[in-house]
Design a protein around this motif. Sequence first.
Motif, PDB file in Angstrom:
ATOM      1  N   GLN A  52      46.451  48.751  35.069  1.00  0.00           N
ATOM      2  CA  GLN A  52      47.874  48.931  35.348  1.00  0.00           C
ATOM      3  C   GLN A  52      48.147  48.645  36.817  1.00  0.00           C
ATOM      4  OE1 GLN A  52      48.040  53.019  34.041  1.00  0.00           O
ATOM      5  NE2 GLN A  52      49.046  52.456  32.131  1.00  0.00           N
ATOM      6  N   ASN A  53      49.341  48.131  37.096  1.00  0.00           N
ATOM      7  CA  ASN A  53      49.674  47.707  38.457  1.00  0.00           C
ATOM      8  C   ASN A  53      49.776  48.863  39.441  1.00  0.00           C
ATOM      9  OD1 ASN A  53      49.808  45.019  37.669  1.00  0.00           O
ATOM     10  ND2 ASN A  53      51.979  45.146  37.131  1.00  0.00           N
ATOM     11  N   ASP A  54      50.060  50.074  38.947  1.00  0.00           N
ATOM     12  CA  ASP A  54      50.272  51.195  39.857  1.00  0.00           C
ATOM     13  C   ASP A  54      48.981  51.945  40.171  1.00  0.00           C
ATOM     14  OD1 ASP A  54      49.942  52.194  37.323  1.00  0.00           O
ATOM     15  OD2 ASP A  54      51.504  53.722  37.496  1.00  0.00           O
ATOM     16  N   MET A  55      47.844  51.378  39.803  1.00  0.00           N
ATOM     17  CA  MET A  55      46.558  52.011  40.052  1.00  0.00           C
ATOM     18  C   MET A  55      45.783  51.289  41.155  1.00  0.00           C
ATOM     19  SD  MET A  55      45.938  54.665  38.117  1.00  0.00           S
ATOM     20  CE  MET A  55      46.991  55.472  36.911  1.00  0.00           C
ATOM     21  N   ILE A  56      45.045  52.048  41.920  1.00  0.00           N
ATOM     22  CA  ILE A  56      44.089  51.461  42.865  1.00  0.00           C
ATOM     23  C   ILE A  56      42.841  51.099  42.072  1.00  0.00           C
ATOM     24  CG2 ILE A  56      42.672  51.885  44.899  1.00  0.00           C
ATOM     25  CD1 ILE A  56      44.798  53.848  45.842  1.00  0.00           C
ATOM     26  N   ALA A  57      42.329  49.889  42.252  1.00  0.00           N
ATOM     27  CA  ALA A  57      41.185  49.431  41.471  1.00  0.00           C
ATOM     28  C   ALA A  57      40.106  48.864  42.388  1.00  0.00           C
ATOM     29  CB  ALA A  57      41.623  48.370  40.466  1.00  0.00           C
TER      30      ALA A  57
ATOM     31  N   ASP B  85      30.316  26.846  25.335  1.00  0.00           N
ATOM     32  CA  ASP B  85      31.317  26.217  26.192  1.00  0.00           C
ATOM     33  C   ASP B  85      32.712  26.807  26.002  1.00  0.00           C
ATOM     34  OD1 ASP B  85      31.254  25.162  23.629  1.00  0.00           O
ATOM     35  OD2 ASP B  85      32.098  23.230  24.214  1.00  0.00           O
ATOM     36  N   TRP B  86      32.872  27.640  24.977  1.00  0.00           N
ATOM     37  CA  TRP B  86      34.150  28.317  24.729  1.00  0.00           C
ATOM     38  C   TRP B  86      34.144  29.757  25.260  1.00  0.00           C
ATOM     39  CZ3 TRP B  86      38.819  26.647  22.983  1.00  0.00           C
ATOM     40  CH2 TRP B  86      38.880  25.352  22.435  1.00  0.00           C
ATOM     41  N   CYS B  87      33.107  30.131  25.981  1.00  0.00           N
ATOM     42  CA  CYS B  87      32.968  31.516  26.463  1.00  0.00           C
ATOM     43  C   CYS B  87      32.832  31.547  27.982  1.00  0.00           C
ATOM     44  CB  CYS B  87      31.752  32.184  25.819  1.00  0.00           C
ATOM     45  SG  CYS B  87      31.838  32.322  24.026  1.00  0.00           S
ATOM     46  N   PRO B  88      33.929  31.358  28.723  1.00  0.00           N
ATOM     47  CA  PRO B  88      33.859  31.407  30.188  1.00  0.00           C
ATOM     48  C   PRO B  88      33.682  32.837  30.679  1.00  0.00           C
ATOM     49  CG  PRO B  88      36.131  31.241  29.498  1.00  0.00           C
ATOM     50  CD  PRO B  88      35.304  31.151  28.240  1.00  0.00           C
ATOM     51  N   SER B  89      33.255  32.969  31.906  1.00  0.00           N
ATOM     52  CA  SER B  89      33.116  34.305  32.498  1.00  0.00           C
ATOM     53  C   SER B  89      34.493  34.820  32.913  1.00  0.00           C
ATOM     54  CB  SER B  89      32.175  34.267  33.699  1.00  0.00           C
ATOM     55  OG  SER B  89      32.691  33.413  34.700  1.00  0.00           O
ATOM     56  N   PHE B  90      34.611  36.137  33.038  1.00  0.00           N
ATOM     57  CA  PHE B  90      35.862  36.773  33.450  1.00  0.00           C
ATOM     58  C   PHE B  90      35.528  38.003  34.271  1.00  0.00           C
ATOM     59  CE2 PHE B  90      34.640  38.074  29.210  1.00  0.00           C
ATOM     60  CZ  PHE B  90      34.656  39.452  29.280  1.00  0.00           C
ATOM     61  N   ASP B  91      36.560  38.568  34.876  1.00  0.00           N
ATOM     62  CA  ASP B  91      36.345  39.735  35.732  1.00  0.00           C
ATOM     63  C   ASP B  91      35.581  40.830  34.999  1.00  0.00           C
ATOM     64  OD1 ASP B  91      37.376  38.874  38.057  1.00  0.00           O
ATOM     65  OD2 ASP B  91      39.216  40.025  37.994  1.00  0.00           O
ATOM     66  N   GLY B  92      34.689  41.482  35.731  1.00  0.00           N
ATOM     67  CA  GLY B  92      33.935  42.579  35.149  1.00  0.00           C
ATOM     68  C   GLY B  92      34.711  43.886  35.202  1.00  0.00           C
ATOM     69  N   PHE B  93      33.978  44.998  35.247  1.00  0.00           N
ATOM     70  CA  PHE B  93      34.615  46.311  35.180  1.00  0.00           C
ATOM     71  C   PHE B  93      35.045  46.809  36.559  1.00  0.00           C
ATOM     72  CE2 PHE B  93      32.179  46.337  31.197  1.00  0.00           C
ATOM     73  CZ  PHE B  93      33.190  46.702  30.331  1.00  0.00           C
ATOM     74  N   TYR B  94      36.130  47.586  36.534  1.00  0.00           N
ATOM     75  CA  TYR B  94      36.686  48.196  37.738  1.00  0.00           C
ATOM     76  C   TYR B  94      36.817  49.699  37.505  1.00  0.00           C
ATOM     77  CZ  TYR B  94      38.264  43.646  39.578  1.00  0.00           C
ATOM     78  OH  TYR B  94      38.332  42.367  40.061  1.00  0.00           O
ATOM     79  N   VAL B  95      36.633  50.465  38.572  1.00  0.00           N
ATOM     80  CA  VAL B  95      37.023  51.870  38.536  1.00  0.00           C
ATOM     81  C   VAL B  95      38.453  51.929  39.068  1.00  0.00           C
ATOM     82  CG1 VAL B  95      36.024  52.328  40.824  1.00  0.00           C
ATOM     83  CG2 VAL B  95      36.500  54.229  39.280  1.00  0.00           C
ATOM     84  N   TYR B  96      39.314  52.670  38.376  1.00  0.00           N
ATOM     85  CA  TYR B  96      40.709  52.746  38.797  1.00  0.00           C
ATOM     86  C   TYR B  96      41.132  54.206  38.889  1.00  0.00           C
ATOM     87  CZ  TYR B  96      41.897  53.632  33.867  1.00  0.00           C
ATOM     88  OH  TYR B  96      41.982  54.170  32.604  1.00  0.00           O
ATOM     89  N   TYR B  97      42.057  54.469  39.793  1.00  0.00           N
ATOM     90  CA  TYR B  97      42.504  55.843  40.017  1.00  0.00           C
ATOM     91  C   TYR B  97      43.889  55.804  40.639  1.00  0.00           C
ATOM     92  CZ  TYR B  97      40.431  54.519  44.519  1.00  0.00           C
ATOM     93  OH  TYR B  97      40.104  53.848  45.672  1.00  0.00           O
TER      94      TYR B  97
END
Length: 300
Positions: A152-157, A263-275
């Motif tokens: 969510q945009n209102d969280m620090i990540a 070739d159809w499975c690109p990498s993407f952002d991993g996990f974030y802690v948010y608060y």
Amino acid sequence: MKRNHLPQLAVLAAVAQAGSFRGAARELGIAPSAISHAISSLEEGLGIRLLARSTRSVAPTEAGAQLLERLRPALSEIDLALESAIESREAPAGNLRLTVPRTAAQLTLAPRLGAFATAYPDIVLEIVVDDRFTDVVEGGFDAGVRLGESLQNDMIAVRIGPPMRGAVVAAPSYFKTRQRPVHPQELGEHRCVRFRFSSGVLYRWEFEKDGKELEIAVNGPLIVGEDRLIVEAALNGAGVAFVFEDYVAEAIADGALVRVLEDWCPSFDGFYVYYPSRRHMRPALRAFVDFFRYSGAPPG
């Protein structure tokens, strides 16, 4: 406000969260009879019914829900103030409660939990595994962990893990009688092991290539809600599986599983802690964030 109302209000919040007097008693470390007395005294003092009781559970009345909604920020600030006072000593300490999806718990946190416990022996870390998108404030959590695309945009990540990638795999025995797919649309001809979220939603397999995104509603004879069970099913020839690459990297390397559609499975952002953004960040949470922060290098 009468002085005895404050502890009674804290008991009310605990009962509402636990859904029972016994659950609240366990959480607060007091007898169920003390819980019942506190609620009864509060209701009598205010002249309103705050909880609707049944033989199986209790739930806030409309008046109780309204009161709790107004109280939640204040009680949260009180908890924060008390925990900050406890943690004002040199070493971070106290309880730290996180909501974490199963995959993040297994792949990102589990390998380093022992080292974290050793580094911060006075922190009591509670990990609540839940694949649903949880409001950390409403749920009483200090923080949560999710994929970067889900925040969510209102969280620090803060990023705590490397890039992730999906892998479509099946056992060599499965492909002895079936042609390997070269396009995601061809999965309609295959028996797929499907995943159901705890919310009840079936996962639609997501692919991307050259800027083109596809979501495929696959079919198959097996539906499960646990990634490692999906891997075991694939290893035993149940069908084609789609899981995070880290779950199957070793099996692919030793030939136990065959990878397709890479070739159809690109990498993407991993996990974030948010608060949530707060005036003061608890030392225990700061210690967790700093310890698990992803620096681009393998975790040590």
